[in-house]
Design an enzyme around this catalytic site. Structure first.
Site, mmCIF file in Angstrom:
data_model
loop_
_atom_site.group_PDB
_atom_site.id
_atom_site.type_symbol
_atom_site.label_atom_id
_atom_site.label_comp_id
_atom_site.label_asym_id
_atom_site.label_seq_id
_atom_site.Cartn_x
_atom_site.Cartn_y
_atom_site.Cartn_z
ATOM 1 N N ASN A 9 -25.640 -28.104 22.072
ATOM 2 C CA ASN A 9 -26.440 -27.584 21.228
ATOM 3 C C ASN A 9 -27.724 -27.219 22.012
ATOM 4 O OD1 ASN A 9 -28.578 -27.236 19.278
ATOM 5 N ND2 ASN A 9 -28.754 -29.399 18.649
ATOM 6 N N TRP A 10 -27.704 -25.801 22.076
ATOM 7 C CA TRP A 10 -28.852 -24.943 22.993
ATOM 8 C C TRP A 10 -30.177 -25.264 22.354
ATOM 9 C CZ3 TRP A 10 -26.377 -19.964 25.019
ATOM 10 C CH2 TRP A 10 -25.447 -20.185 25.847
ATOM 11 N N LYS A 11 -30.048 -25.484 21.150
ATOM 12 C CA LYS A 11 -31.500 -25.536 20.261
ATOM 13 C C LYS A 11 -32.143 -24.167 20.521
ATOM 14 C CE LYS A 11 -31.429 -30.443 20.704
ATOM 15 N NZ LYS A 11 -32.220 -31.751 20.780
ATOM 16 N N HIS A 94 -29.025 -31.915 11.392
ATOM 17 C CA HIS A 94 -29.831 -32.178 12.806
ATOM 18 C C HIS A 94 -31.044 -33.000 12.537
ATOM 19 C CE1 HIS A 94 -31.498 -32.374 16.845
ATOM 20 N NE2 HIS A 94 -30.173 -32.205 17.241
ATOM 21 N N GLU A 96 -33.840 -32.782 13.949
ATOM 22 C CA GLU A 96 -34.845 -32.040 14.103
ATOM 23 C C GLU A 96 -35.285 -31.136 12.785
ATOM 24 O OE1 GLU A 96 -33.709 -30.183 17.800
ATOM 25 O OE2 GLU A 96 -34.414 -32.320 18.750
ATOM 26 N N GLU A 166 -26.802 -39.731 16.109
ATOM 27 C CA GLU A 166 -27.864 -39.319 17.012
ATOM 28 C C GLU A 166 -28.913 -40.180 16.673
ATOM 29 O OE1 GLU A 166 -27.150 -35.424 19.045
ATOM 30 O OE2 GLU A 166 -28.234 -35.068 16.986
ATOM 31 N N GLY A 172 -33.683 -36.013 23.476
ATOM 32 C CA GLY A 172 -34.552 -35.622 24.439
ATOM 33 C C GLY A 172 -35.689 -36.386 24.832
ATOM 34 N N SER A 207 -29.735 -37.866 24.670
ATOM 35 C CA SER A 207 -29.770 -37.909 26.066
ATOM 36 C C SER A 207 -28.557 -38.051 26.822
ATOM 37 C CB SER A 207 -30.912 -38.816 26.407
ATOM 38 O OG SER A 207 -32.269 -38.666 25.982
ATOM 39 N N GLY A 228 -27.574 -31.920 23.912
ATOM 40 C CA GLY A 228 -28.985 -30.971 23.763
ATOM 41 C C GLY A 228 -29.091 -30.510 25.255
ATOM 42 N N GLY A 229 -30.112 -31.195 25.923
ATOM 43 C CA GLY A 229 -30.824 -30.880 27.292
ATOM 44 C C GLY A 229 -29.657 -30.409 28.407
HETATM 45 P P1 PGA Z 1 -30.400 -34.388 23.841
HETATM 46 O O1 PGA Z 1 -30.217 -33.742 22.493
HETATM 47 O O2 PGA Z 1 -29.297 -34.189 24.584
HETATM 48 O O3 PGA Z 1 -31.454 -33.437 24.628
HETATM 49 O O4 PGA Z 1 -31.002 -35.607 23.856
HETATM 50 C C1 PGA Z 1 -29.027 -34.158 21.496
HETATM 51 C C2 PGA Z 1 -29.279 -33.430 20.187
HETATM 52 O O5 PGA Z 1 -30.369 -33.302 19.786
HETATM 53 O O6 PGA Z 1 -28.265 -32.977 19.554
#
Ligand code: PGA
Length: 252
Positions: A9-11, A94, A96, A166, A172, A207, A228-229
């Site tokens: 997930n590149w966000k 998600h 966010e 999650e 993050g 993470s 994500g990251g």
């Molecule tokens: P992260 O994000 O790996 O940067 O913690 C995961 C996500 O939000 O899907």
């Protein structure tokens, strides 16, 4: 069999130049089809990603979708459009979006339905905050978030869905749920899924890094990860993919 999946997930990151480099590095290095690897770039770059990934064993996904079919919804993107762009997976709910855009559990379930109606696979995200975990409300939060999905989706539709656990406090932040903490919630989620349960893939997110991937994937009910990251670094993302490939498929 539950085939593992790793979803990047590149966000809201990247531009044409950096995307091209990252996509080409993934395509050059990833030739396995023992697991599904999915890349979710921001909407404007879906077409760029579709072109680079075409012919490679890497699939395209999107980070969000409208619950509506078509019409006067400025700024929104429909499931039909995502299918048309070559997406196979769509992340819904998600954390966010639940928090920044105030998306309700009900809306997330309508989005999952819209995705399923176009024969795409929703990746339904659930997870508690730090405060909720400390108050021992984790499972109650999961029940509340999953509720509208269990009410609206048929068993067949659930079987064709992916769930991502999650914990919000792990996203993050560099803090990961321990394999045992994650397994406990994954097993709980699976028990809520009825007949579809053994076939539904449940991913962990928060993470995930090359260093913790192997121990997470060794858990019986963890079928991959939403990353994500670490999905923005080709080497890290590929190392996570390799850890999942070595974990093998799960007999059901
Ligand atoms: P992260 O994000 O790996 O940067 O913690 C995961 C996500 O939000 O899907």
């Amino acid at each position: 069999m539950r085939r593992p999946i790793i979803i990047g997930n590149w966000k809201m990151n990247g531009d044409r130049g950096s995307n091209q480099q990252l996509l080409e590095a993934l395509v050059a290095d990833w030739h396995q089809d023992s697991l599904e690897v999915v890349i979710c770039p921001p909407f404007p770059y879906l077409d760029q990603a579709a072109r680079v990934l075409s012919g490679a064993p890497l699939l395209l996904g999107a980070q969000d979708v409208s619950s509506k079919e078509a019409g006067a919804y400025t700024g929104d993107v429909s499931a039909a459009m995502l299918a048309d762009m070559g997406c196979r997976y769509v992340i819904v709910g998600h954390s966010e979006r639940r928090h920044n855009q105030a998306e309700s559990d009900e809306l997330v379930a309508l989005k999952a339905l819209a995705v399923l109606e176009k024969k795409l696979i929703p990746v339904i995200c659930v997870g508690e905050t730090q405060q909720q975990r400390e108050a021992e409300q984790t499972l109650a939060v999961i029940d509340k978030q999953l509720g509208p999905h269990l009410a609206r989706l048929t068993q067949k539709q659930l079987q064709n869905s992916v769930i991502a656990y999650e914990p919000r406090w792990a996203i993050g932040t560099g803090k990961t749920a321990s394999p045992a903490q994650a397994q406990e919630v994954h097993a709980y989620i699976r028990r809520q899924l009825g007949e579809a349960a053994p076939k539904v893939r449940i991913l962990y997110g928060g993470s995930v890094k090359p260093e913790n991937a192997k121990a997470l994937f060794a858990q019986t009910d963890i079928d991959g990860a939403l990353v994500g990251g670490a999905s923005l670094q080709a080497n890290d993302f590929l190392a996570i993919c390799r850890a999942a490939a070595n974990g093998g498929t799960r007999e059901v």
